[in-house]
Design a protein around this motif. Structure first.
Motif, mmCIF file in Angstrom:
data_model
loop_
_atom_site.group_PDB
_atom_site.id
_atom_site.type_symbol
_atom_site.label_atom_id
_atom_site.label_comp_id
_atom_site.label_asym_id
_atom_site.label_seq_id
_atom_site.Cartn_x
_atom_site.Cartn_y
_atom_site.Cartn_z
ATOM 1 N N SER A 55 36.930 34.059 36.148
ATOM 2 C CA SER A 55 38.246 34.610 35.828
ATOM 3 C C SER A 55 39.243 34.287 36.923
ATOM 4 O O SER A 55 40.402 33.984 36.656
ATOM 5 C CB SER A 55 38.166 36.129 35.657
ATOM 6 N N TRP A 56 38.806 34.353 38.165
ATOM 7 C CA TRP A 56 39.699 34.024 39.274
ATOM 8 C C TRP A 56 40.082 32.543 39.235
ATOM 9 O O TRP A 56 41.203 32.181 39.522
ATOM 10 C CB TRP A 56 39.032 34.387 40.625
ATOM 11 N N PHE A 57 39.111 31.710 38.897
ATOM 12 C CA PHE A 57 39.435 30.291 38.763
ATOM 13 C C PHE A 57 40.466 30.097 37.649
ATOM 14 O O PHE A 57 41.434 29.350 37.788
ATOM 15 C CB PHE A 57 38.161 29.481 38.464
ATOM 16 N N PHE A 58 40.231 30.779 36.539
ATOM 17 C CA PHE A 58 41.159 30.719 35.404
ATOM 18 C C PHE A 58 42.562 31.129 35.866
ATOM 19 O O PHE A 58 43.557 30.470 35.560
ATOM 20 C CB PHE A 58 40.667 31.675 34.306
ATOM 21 N N TYR A 59 42.640 32.196 36.637
ATOM 22 C CA TYR A 59 43.946 32.673 37.073
ATOM 23 C C TYR A 59 44.569 31.707 38.082
ATOM 24 O O TYR A 59 45.777 31.467 38.070
ATOM 25 C CB TYR A 59 43.849 34.079 37.676
ATOM 26 N N TYR A 60 43.717 31.128 38.919
ATOM 27 C CA TYR A 60 44.230 30.149 39.889
ATOM 28 C C TYR A 60 44.813 28.948 39.151
ATOM 29 O O TYR A 60 45.882 28.450 39.497
ATOM 30 C CB TYR A 60 43.111 29.704 40.840
ATOM 31 N N LYS A 61 44.118 28.502 38.098
ATOM 32 C CA LYS A 61 44.612 27.360 37.325
ATOM 33 C C LYS A 61 45.953 27.695 36.668
ATOM 34 O O LYS A 61 46.777 26.838 36.418
ATOM 35 C CB LYS A 61 43.620 26.960 36.220
ATOM 36 N N THR A 62 46.132 28.967 36.344
ATOM 37 C CA THR A 62 47.338 29.372 35.624
ATOM 38 C C THR A 62 48.472 29.724 36.579
ATOM 39 O O THR A 62 49.624 29.441 36.300
ATOM 40 C CB THR A 62 47.012 30.594 34.734
ATOM 41 N N SER A 63 48.137 30.349 37.695
ATOM 42 C CA SER A 63 49.186 30.886 38.561
ATOM 43 C C SER A 63 49.075 30.497 40.017
ATOM 44 O O SER A 63 49.843 30.996 40.840
ATOM 45 C CB SER A 63 49.177 32.409 38.476
ATOM 46 N N GLY A 64 48.127 29.689 40.384
ATOM 47 C CA GLY A 64 48.019 29.236 41.766
ATOM 48 C C GLY A 64 47.714 30.362 42.734
ATOM 49 O O GLY A 64 46.874 31.232 42.467
ATOM 50 N N LEU A 65 48.474 30.377 43.830
ATOM 51 C CA LEU A 65 48.163 31.324 44.910
ATOM 52 C C LEU A 65 48.513 32.773 44.580
ATOM 53 O O LEU A 65 48.239 33.670 45.384
ATOM 54 C CB LEU A 65 48.873 30.888 46.189
ATOM 55 N N PHE A 66 49.121 32.994 43.433
ATOM 56 C CA PHE A 66 49.340 34.389 43.029
ATOM 57 C C PHE A 66 48.016 35.110 42.808
ATOM 58 O O PHE A 66 47.975 36.319 42.624
ATOM 59 C CB PHE A 66 50.209 34.473 41.772
ATOM 60 N N LEU A 67 46.950 34.330 42.819
ATOM 61 C CA LEU A 67 45.619 34.922 42.765
ATOM 62 C C LEU A 67 45.470 35.970 43.879
ATOM 63 O O LEU A 67 44.794 36.987 43.712
ATOM 64 C CB LEU A 67 44.580 33.806 42.929
ATOM 65 N N LEU A 68 46.154 35.722 44.997
ATOM 66 C CA LEU A 68 46.072 36.661 46.126
ATOM 67 C C LEU A 68 46.668 38.015 45.744
ATOM 68 O O LEU A 68 46.190 39.058 46.206
ATOM 69 C CB LEU A 68 46.800 36.084 47.353
ATOM 70 N N ILE A 69 47.710 38.000 44.925
ATOM 71 C CA ILE A 69 48.316 39.263 44.480
ATOM 72 C C ILE A 69 47.313 40.033 43.616
ATOM 73 O O ILE A 69 47.125 41.237 43.755
ATOM 74 C CB ILE A 69 49.608 39.000 43.656
ATOM 75 N N LEU A 70 46.667 39.271 42.731
ATOM 76 C CA LEU A 70 45.654 39.888 41.861
ATOM 77 C C LEU A 70 44.539 40.485 42.714
ATOM 78 O O LEU A 70 44.100 41.630 42.492
ATOM 79 C CB LEU A 70 45.099 38.816 40.911
#
Lengths: 452, 641
Positions: free
Chosen positions: B61-76
């Motif tokens: 899921s984190w990879f999925f989010y990284y692919k979609t939003s990049g470094l905003f993964l850190l916010i998540l």
């Protein structure tokens, strides 16, 4: 079901669909419908090299495409323009777009600065301090609402004086960004549709008239045309929306049978006959008229009454006529031969206008980049580059100036970038106001920078 | 190397979308490993196996989010950590005040992040408009990021909205609030909690899954019956068809064109595009969540239903129970009920209504709004005080009148704030406000007796027709025509009621009457909701100030065209030239309005198919759907000159 069974199901579906990529042809035509299925290369996204080479052939050919005279008003300037929002920075160059292979080459002289053909207009501008110099901007839906014309007017009037928004129709069927119009019939506010019957040269047959007398705007409102309606006394209220558009005089172009009475922004009209338009203007300086013709190919001038046009052009000292057409030819004419015949028709129109207005210079503005969805991808219509070059060729041969909106935008696929930064709409054809402002400014600067 | 970077790296231009091949290839790979993990034996390690599954899906899921939003993964990751820690603190706090303080801290962090990323432009513009200042947004995260990375890597002048932030922020708030209220125990393992927050099928566009619905599933073994597998496949296909056929095809061929340039089209074309847009919004959003539900089911997780044929609703209130149900439930639980629900009005109610009045007045310059709403609130306050006094004196329960007042005020606030959740611009607030007013009016209408209904409708229609005649403005024409239609329906039902009032009515006749009444209510609700959509659309590629202006101009121009530029002569021409588009719209509405049991029946029929036949059916469906992806565009034809 267990996960591995689900996995087998997914694999089975993928194998079947993958097999179809090999078995089915890319296109199967049944009647007038085409069934499509991608190749495996398309699915995996590896089929771009052929397209790239086609595109590089198009853009690297200096004879065909480089139009140096307005390179400096090109895309890189966008972010520096004070009217552009700070965040309107264009992204990187667009992905290569496929170019139709069967489009013939057009050899265009790219060394000539076509503004040399505006010389007569430039010299007329020198008299603007004491005389009225009129500029007519004819175009299709791209200039509705006074788009683009507004910027050309602002820049020319700032340099050479003049005021007012210029010609207006009696009833404003399309609101303008510059003048708000209201219409009253016998004292009661009415919508434009409830007003006098309109005839338009660029409309469907039912809206056309046989005698060709549409006036210079290509549209006419007939007061008291129908005996059933009875007597109509019309009041037109035209309020400029910008202080800079305050005008000196408001005029009415109508049959002599129509009695007019003006006070402030209001004109009262009484009688029976044709009203060709109103005009807010000054007695000297530059007047720039916005004349949009929705859906029009630009092939209408030969259908209009020659005497009416010639008289107006002469008496009103029309010294520049801008024709901005071509976009409406694109979605319906997919072959080079139809495009050629339309450009041939436009050549006839240019010659006709030249004959009616021998004193005036002519500037032709070609179509912008336009997108269509092909196989699920937004791409430039394949005929646009071809039409653009044909139009430039025609313009140079007819000794008129040419501004290539398509090249100025950045060529193939540039409309996509314009969409991404909020300069153009989702239809892939029309500019947003911000985009129109940018294009209008570019045209105005291009004209002005030729005055030496 | 480039290929691997392309596959694994973040590219803002190619997010992972359910409608793209890349997502399904990604899913197939994820599922292959998932199946491998789930096949690990023996069952003695089932607890570890579940943990392994959850951790695996978390990283996917984190990879999925990284692919979609990049470094905003850190916010998540940050909100995951902060809410997990705070929920632990809440659980271990001995005093109520302490618990409340932790909850408030959590809400401040969560809503602060949401406000910063989603509403910074909106609030900055509002402050600039109110006080004539010239503030600009400043991206503090980009600034800090530049400190770590190469200077200038991130732009500090723009704030980019992280994908799905509205959804996952609401999820973590629901978790912490549920722990605070003792509805659930805090999750012990942060990785499990992270999985709940970031489960990829619903991460980007919902449904908003509440902790108490989802967290228990983390500890249950994989279970997917043969029939449920079929249902999951059905939801995925259903979602793809909705998204691509009903949404994208209609959008490209008519809706986008008209909404971009309403003035290029006649009144009928505008009206058609508006109704088509209603269908498109539904098909787009519900299609996406259908796919999410199906994909999650294939992995053994069950997400709540998010749309229940909303255009079958017979009232705006019912509509909000069927439309984006997970958001509706969230707002009800965490906003409407804390405001007082239908039990009371308190500080929150007065505060929000005053704020709405003040901000509306300041921005429009119509200060009378404050006076009107202020007076209204004063009257409400006095009445409420009297009611409360009588309750204390007589110990009587809350009366129906009180319930009506409380629920209307609190649901109005919920609608306005719900509107703001959908987008950070004024048009969404107006949209929420209109929905709130519509809901209140309809509730009051239903409580009226037939004499008053007919009399008030007659009066309203007469008033609107007179206003239309006097002003001759398209907006009033629209109101007048609609009122006249509603009046005609009301008159027929009123006459029927008068005739049958004291008589024994034939059973068949009363059934027909009830059915016609339902159909009438559905059409009126659908029409009302459709017209609220005038304010629902906003261009994402514009800066917020321009987006506001454009949204307002679009709504105004569409109303002007529908009410003013009507031309019957071109309707047949339009219907013929756009026949495929019109056919798609009609087909979409018919399918939408099919009885629920029919839909259930064909869903079951599909899910019970032999597997080989299902493979064939899926392939055929995808080939058909693909035809719409690549369909030739409807040529641009002008009818109105």
């Amino acid at each position: 079901m267990r996960p591995h069974q689900v996995l087998l199901f997914i694999i089975a579906v993928m194998v079947c669909l993958g097999t179809l990529c090999f078995v089915l042809p890319e296109r199967v035509t049944i009647g007038d419908k085409t069934l499509r299925w991608p190749t495996m290369a398309e699915v995996l996204g590896v089929e771009t090299s052929a397209i790239s080479s086609q595109l590089s052939e198009e853009t690297e050919n200096p004879v065909d495409t480089v139009i140096p005279e307005y390179r400096d008003t090109g895309i890189p300037e966008i972010s520096k323009n004070p009217e552009t929002p700070v965040d309107t920075v264009l992204p990187e160059a667009p992905k290569p777009q496929p170019v139709a292979q069967d489009v013939p080459k057009v050899n265009v002289d790219s060394t000539t600065d076509s503004r040399v053909y505006l010389a007569a207009f430039y010299s007329a501008l020198g008299e603007a301090g004491t005389h009225k110099v009129r500029v007519l901007h004819y175009g299709d839906s791209q200039i509705e609402e006074d788009r683009m014309t507004q910027q050309i007017r602002e820049k020319l009037q700032a340099h050479y004086g003049g005021s007012g928004a210029g010609l207006l129709p009696l009833a404003q069927t399309i609101p303008s960004r510059t003048v708000r119009q209201r219409l009253k019939m016998n004292g009661r506010t009415i919508t434009p549709q409830q007003g006098p019957r309109r005839y338009i040269v660029y409309g469907p047959k039912r809206d056309q008239r046989k005698d060709g007398k549409y006036g210079v705007m290509g549209q006419v409102a007939m007061m008291n045309d129908s005996l059933v309606k009875g007597s109509e006394a019309l009041t037109a209220i035209c309020t400029p929306l910008d202080g800079r558009l305050r005008y000196e005089i408001m005029r009415v172009f109508a049959d002599s049978s129509i009695a007019c009475e003006q006070s402030g922004d209001t004109v009262r009209l009484n009688g029976r006959g044709a009203v060709y338009g109103l005009s807010q203007e000054s007695s000297t300086g530059v007047i720039v008229d916005n004349i949009p013709m929705r859906g029009c190919l630009g092939l209408v001038f030969t259908k209009m009454d020659s005497a009416q046009l010639a008289t107006f052009y002469r008496e009103e000292n029309v010294r520049l006529i801008i024709m901005q057409f071509g976009g409406n030819a694109i979605p319906f004419n997919e072959t080079p031969s139809t495009i050629r015949s339309i450009v041939h028709g436009l050549r006839e129109q240019v010659r006709t206008i030249k004959a009616y207005a021998p004193e005036a210079s002519i500037l032709f503005i070609g179509p912008s980049d336009m997108l269509q969805q092909t196989d699920g991808e937004w791409q430039t219509y394949p005929m646009i580059p071809y039409m653009d070059r044909l139009l430039r060729k025609m313009a140079l041969e007819e000794h008129i100036a040419y501004f290539s909106l398509y090249q100025w935008m950045g060529g193939s696929g540039s409309m996509k970038r314009w969409q991404e930064v909020g300069l153009a709409g989702n239809d892939g054809i029309h500019f947003y106001r911000s985009g129109a402002r940018k294009a209008g400014n570019a045209v105005a600067e291009w004209i002005l920078s030729g005055t030496y | 190397m480039d290929f691997i970077r392309h596959i694994l790296g973040f590219n803002a231009d190619s997010p992972l979308l359910f409608t793209q091949f890349y997502f399904w290839a990604f899913f197939a790979l994820v599922y292959a490993l998932f199946a491998l993990l789930m096949s690990i034996q023996p069952s003695a390690f089932s607890h570890q196996k579940l943990h392994l599954r959850n951790v695996y899906l978390l990283f996917v899921s984190w990879f999925f989010y990284y692919k979609t939003s990049g470094l905003f993964l850190l916010i998540l990751a940050f909100v995951t950590l902060s809410d997990w820690l705070i929920a632990q603190r809440i659980q271990h706090s001995a005093f109520r005040n302490q618990k409340t303080a932790w909850l408030v801290l959590s809400v401040i962090i969560d809503l602060g992040l949401l406000a910063y990323f989603k509403y910074a432009y909106f609030f900055t513009n509002m402050v600039n408009d109110l006080f004539g200042t010239g503030f600009q947004v400043f991206d503090i995260f980009a600034y800090v990021g530049n400190g770590f990375a190469k200077a200038g890597r991130f732009s500090v002048d723009t704030i980019v909205l992280p994908v799905g932030i509205s959804f996952f922020i609401f999820q973590v708030i629901s978790y912490t609030a549920d722990v605070y209220r003792g509805r659930i125990q805090p999750v012990k393992n942060i990785l499990d909690f992270g999985f709940y927050v970031s489960f990829f099928p619903q991460l980007v566009a919902g449904p908003i899954v509440r902790a108490e619905e989802f967290i228990p599933q983390l500890y249950k073994p994989f279970r997917l019956s043969r029939r449920l597998f079929g249902v999951a496949v059905f939801w995925i296909l259903n979602g793809l068809a909705k998204k691509i056929i009903m949404s994208d095809y209609l959008a490209v061929n008519i809706i986008d064109r008209v909404f971009d340039n309403p003035l290029l089209f006649s009144g009928f074309e505008n009206l058609f595009a508006l109704f088509a847009y209603s269908l498109q919004v539904y098909a787009d959003f519900s299609g996406y969540t259908d796919i999410a539900i199906g994909v999650a089911m294939l992995m053994g997780f069950y997400l709540p239903m998010n749309f229940n044929s909303p255009y079958k609703s017979q009232s705006p209130q019912e509509f909000w129970r069927r439309w984006h149900m997970s958001l509706g439930r969230w707002l009800k639980t965490y906003l409407y009920i804390p405001l007082g629900g239908n039990r009371k009005i308190g500080f929150g109610t007065y505060f929000w209504l005053s704020l709405i009045a003040f901000v509306s007045a300041a921005l429009t310059g119509w200060w009378w709004i404050v006076l009107v709403i202020g007076s209204l609130l004063l009257v409400i306050g006095v009445i409420d005080y009297q009611w409360k006094k009588s309750i204390t004196n007589h110990q009587s329960p809350i009366t129906n009148r009180q319930k009506l007042l409380y629920s209307n005020l609190n649901s109005f606030i919920t609608q306005v704030l719900g509107g703001l959740w959908h987008g950070a611009s004024w048009n969404f607030i107006i949209w929420g406000g209109i929905n709130g007013i519509g809901m209140i009016v309809e509730k009051i209408w239903r409580k009226m007796n037939w004499h008053i209904r007919f009399a008030s409708m007659t009066l309203l229609t007469f008033g609107l027709c007179a206003t239309d005649y006097y002003t001759n403005l398209p907006a009033w024409r629209l109101f007048a025509v609609w009122a006249a239609i509603v009046w005609a329906g009301t008159a027929i039902r009123y006459v029927y009621w008068l005739i049958t009032m004291d008589k024994k009515v034939n059973h068949q006749l009363s059934v027909i009457n009830a059915k016609l009444g339902q159909a009438w209510a559905i059409i009126q609700t659908f029409t009302f909701i459709t017209f609220t959509r005038l304010f629902f659309r906003s261009s994402s590629n514009l800066d917020p100030a321009t987006a506001n202006e454009v949204a307002w101009a679009t709504a105004k121009n569409m109303v002007n065209q529908i009410g003013g530029a009507w031309n019957n002569a071109i309707i047949p021409e339009f219907l013929w030239e756009y026949r495929w588009v019109v056919a798609m719209f009609i087909a979409g509405m018919i399918i939408h309005w099919l009885p629920t049991n029919w839909k259930r029946r064909y869903r079951l029929w599909f899910s019970s198919m032999p597997l080989w036949l299902m493979v064939v059916a899926v392939c055929v469906a995808i080939v058909v759907i693909y035809q719409f992806v690549t369909a030739d565009m409807q040529p641009f034809i002008y009818f109105q000159f």
